[in-house]
Design a protein around this motif. Structure first.
Motif, PDB file in Angstrom:
ATOM      1  N   ASP A   8      -2.350  55.521 -51.294  1.00  0.00           N
ATOM      2  CA  ASP A   8      -3.231  56.569 -52.139  1.00  0.00           C
ATOM      3  C   ASP A   8      -2.257  57.997 -51.847  1.00  0.00           C
ATOM      4  O   ASP A   8      -2.254  58.810 -52.805  1.00  0.00           O
ATOM      5  CB  ASP A   8      -4.434  56.566 -52.035  1.00  0.00           C
ATOM      6  N   ARG A  11       0.980  58.442 -53.565  1.00  0.00           N
ATOM      7  CA  ARG A  11       0.776  58.559 -54.911  1.00  0.00           C
ATOM      8  C   ARG A  11       0.318  59.812 -55.370  1.00  0.00           C
ATOM      9  O   ARG A  11       0.823  60.524 -56.277  1.00  0.00           O
ATOM     10  CB  ARG A  11      -0.096  57.273 -55.315  1.00  0.00           C
ATOM     11  N   MET A  71      -0.082  59.565 -64.824  1.00  0.00           N
ATOM     12  CA  MET A  71      -0.395  58.053 -64.563  1.00  0.00           C
ATOM     13  C   MET A  71      -0.565  58.106 -63.157  1.00  0.00           C
ATOM     14  O   MET A  71      -1.519  57.148 -62.595  1.00  0.00           O
ATOM     15  CB  MET A  71       0.815  57.338 -64.964  1.00  0.00           C
ATOM     16  N   PHE A  74      -4.212  59.635 -61.684  1.00  0.00           N
ATOM     17  CA  PHE A  74      -5.317  58.976 -62.216  1.00  0.00           C
ATOM     18  C   PHE A  74      -5.085  57.347 -62.037  1.00  0.00           C
ATOM     19  O   PHE A  74      -6.043  56.746 -62.502  1.00  0.00           O
ATOM     20  CB  PHE A  74      -5.680  59.136 -63.693  1.00  0.00           C
ATOM     21  N   ASN A  75      -4.010  57.025 -61.170  1.00  0.00           N
ATOM     22  CA  ASN A  75      -3.764  55.535 -60.832  1.00  0.00           C
ATOM     23  C   ASN A  75      -3.863  54.522 -62.098  1.00  0.00           C
ATOM     24  O   ASN A  75      -4.629  53.454 -62.027  1.00  0.00           O
ATOM     25  CB  ASN A  75      -4.911  55.015 -59.806  1.00  0.00           C
ATOM     26  N   ARG A  76      -3.155  55.080 -63.159  1.00  0.00           N
ATOM     27  CA  ARG A  76      -3.054  54.160 -64.467  1.00  0.00           C
ATOM     28  C   ARG A  76      -1.630  53.716 -64.390  1.00  0.00           C
ATOM     29  O   ARG A  76      -0.886  54.269 -64.637  1.00  0.00           O
ATOM     30  CB  ARG A  76      -3.447  55.073 -65.637  1.00  0.00           C
ATOM     31  N   ALA A  77      -1.249  52.308 -64.392  1.00  0.00           N
ATOM     32  CA  ALA A  77      -0.015  51.916 -64.157  1.00  0.00           C
ATOM     33  C   ALA A  77       0.683  52.491 -63.282  1.00  0.00           C
ATOM     34  O   ALA A  77       1.700  53.007 -63.824  1.00  0.00           O
ATOM     35  CB  ALA A  77       0.596  51.672 -65.567  1.00  0.00           C
ATOM     36  N   PRO A  78       0.531  52.743 -62.027  1.00  0.00           N
ATOM     37  CA  PRO A  78       1.157  53.564 -61.117  1.00  0.00           C
ATOM     38  C   PRO A  78       2.599  52.993 -60.718  1.00  0.00           C
ATOM     39  O   PRO A  78       3.358  53.772 -60.794  1.00  0.00           O
ATOM     40  CB  PRO A  78       0.309  53.513 -59.816  1.00  0.00           C
TER      41      PRO A  78
END
Length: 130
Positions: A8, A11, A71, A74-78
């Motif tokens: 996290d 990322r 992406m 917001f942890n969308r398809a990281p």
């Protein structure tokens, strides 16, 4: 707690680096002025000018920075976002190794964060190598 440190935090940090880069790039496209003025060598300035003057590479790179940064944030398809950023990260690292050694700290930071995420998501990338 381990996930926070190994996935996290890298990322989110990587997302912020690329979102700041995108904001700076779009500010230059709109106003002709950078928001951030990092020290850059003469060779680095010429390379950056060539990217900007190409007419399409700079907007393409900054659009990818923006989309992939969001992406990641917001942890969308990281894992996909990291793949989108990987060619840009390679160019940034090589840029600092070859043309602008003063920026090596950011190159090292990008390399470490990227390596951490590639390792964390290695199962998602495994099908690419079969």
């Amino acid at each position: 707690m381990l996930r926070l440190i190994t996935v996290d935090a890298p990322r989110i940090l990587l997302a912020l680096v690329f979102l700041v880069g995108a904001a700076n790039g779009f500010a230059w496209m709109i106003t002709g002025q950078d928001l951030i003025h990092p020290p850059t060598s003469e060779a680095g300035l010429r390379f950056e000018a060539a990217l900007r003057e190409s007419g399409f590479l700079w907007p393409l790179m900054k659009s990818i920075d923006l989309v992939a940064g969001l992406m990641l944030l917001f942890n969308r398809a990281p894992a996909l976002a990291l793949l989108l950023l990987l060619p840009i990260i390679v160019v940034i690292v090589l840029f600092h190794l070859v043309l602008n050694p003063g920026g090596l700290p950011i190159a090292v930071l990008l390399s470490v964060l990227t390596a951490m995420l590639l390792f964390a998501w290695r199962d998602r990338y495994a099908p690419l190598f079969r």
